[in-house]
Design an enzyme around this catalytic site. Sequence first.
Site, PDB file in Angstrom:
ATOM      1  N   HIS A  13      -8.000  -9.924   1.713  1.00  0.00           N
ATOM      2  CA  HIS A  13      -8.078  -9.217   0.427  1.00  0.00           C
ATOM      3  C   HIS A  13      -9.195  -8.167   0.461  1.00  0.00           C
ATOM      4  CE1 HIS A  13      -5.294 -12.037  -1.393  1.00  0.00           C
ATOM      5  NE2 HIS A  13      -5.958 -13.001  -0.789  1.00  0.00           N
ATOM      6  N   CYS A  14      -9.039  -7.152  -0.372  1.00  0.00           N
ATOM      7  CA  CYS A  14     -10.027  -6.072  -0.483  1.00  0.00           C
ATOM      8  C   CYS A  14     -11.421  -6.641  -0.741  1.00  0.00           C
ATOM      9  CB  CYS A  14      -9.632  -5.154  -1.634  1.00  0.00           C
ATOM     10  SG  CYS A  14     -10.842  -3.885  -2.008  1.00  0.00           S
ATOM     11  N   PRO A  15     -12.476  -6.205  -0.100  1.00  0.00           N
ATOM     12  CA  PRO A  15     -12.531  -5.130   0.886  1.00  0.00           C
ATOM     13  C   PRO A  15     -12.457  -5.638   2.336  1.00  0.00           C
ATOM     14  CG  PRO A  15     -14.763  -5.659   0.224  1.00  0.00           C
ATOM     15  CD  PRO A  15     -13.850  -6.644  -0.476  1.00  0.00           C
ATOM     16  N   GLY A  16     -11.801  -6.776   2.539  1.00  0.00           N
ATOM     17  CA  GLY A  16     -11.724  -7.375   3.872  1.00  0.00           C
ATOM     18  C   GLY A  16     -11.242  -6.428   4.965  1.00  0.00           C
ATOM     19  N   ASP A  40      -2.942  -4.855   2.102  1.00  0.00           N
ATOM     20  CA  ASP A  40      -3.628  -4.557   0.847  1.00  0.00           C
ATOM     21  C   ASP A  40      -3.347  -3.093   0.500  1.00  0.00           C
ATOM     22  OD1 ASP A  40      -5.502  -4.263  -1.244  1.00  0.00           O
ATOM     23  OD2 ASP A  40      -7.018  -3.593   0.195  1.00  0.00           O
TER      24      ASP A  40
END
Lengths: 77, 131
Positions: A13-16, A40
Amino acid sequence: MTKRTKIDARGAHCPGPLMELIAGLRLVEKGDEIEILSNDKGSLKDIPIWVQKAGHALGSIEELQEYYSIVVEKVKT
Amino acid sequence: MTKPLSIILCSEEHEKIQMAAMTATIAAVSEREVSVFVSMGAIFSFCIESPNGHRFSGGTFSKLMLEKNAPDALDLLKQGREFGKLSLYVCSMALDITGIDEAALIPNLFDEVIGLTKFLADSEDSQLTVF
């Protein structure tokens, strides 16, 4: 010769995906490329804008089935 | 040059800590100087063993983030420090009020224990945001 490393950040998931790209860029040489896979939707805009700000180069953006492939060239050390 | 970003983090809500960590980290890795001042109830989330028994308090969105393995807020801050210009400060008043010892805080995360006056003085030319 340009080396390309693939990072599969699908499921992150953001910002992953962006953080995985940044970590990956630290491990490769100037001129090498990273292909980051992300599902994403935010990565489509987030990664190119970060690449521009950080002074790297955007290679390509491809919208594939249920995920995106973004290629970034390391320009700065 | 982009204006530095200063964040005062005082909420113990997971959602606010997460948003503060994301904002701080993304700004730091985007060539922006960032300072975070952790105070009030937010300090509990930065202890090795949280006095509350759980690291984060939160609502429905917090539960969803934990279920779906959203990036951990503290890991994000560590990455922001590693990859960008991110400094973290802990509030001396919050340590005094809670009785939390500096050694009880997550190691290698904070730069210094300071007061609000020093943080505000250092942030005069920054964009200031409170979570």
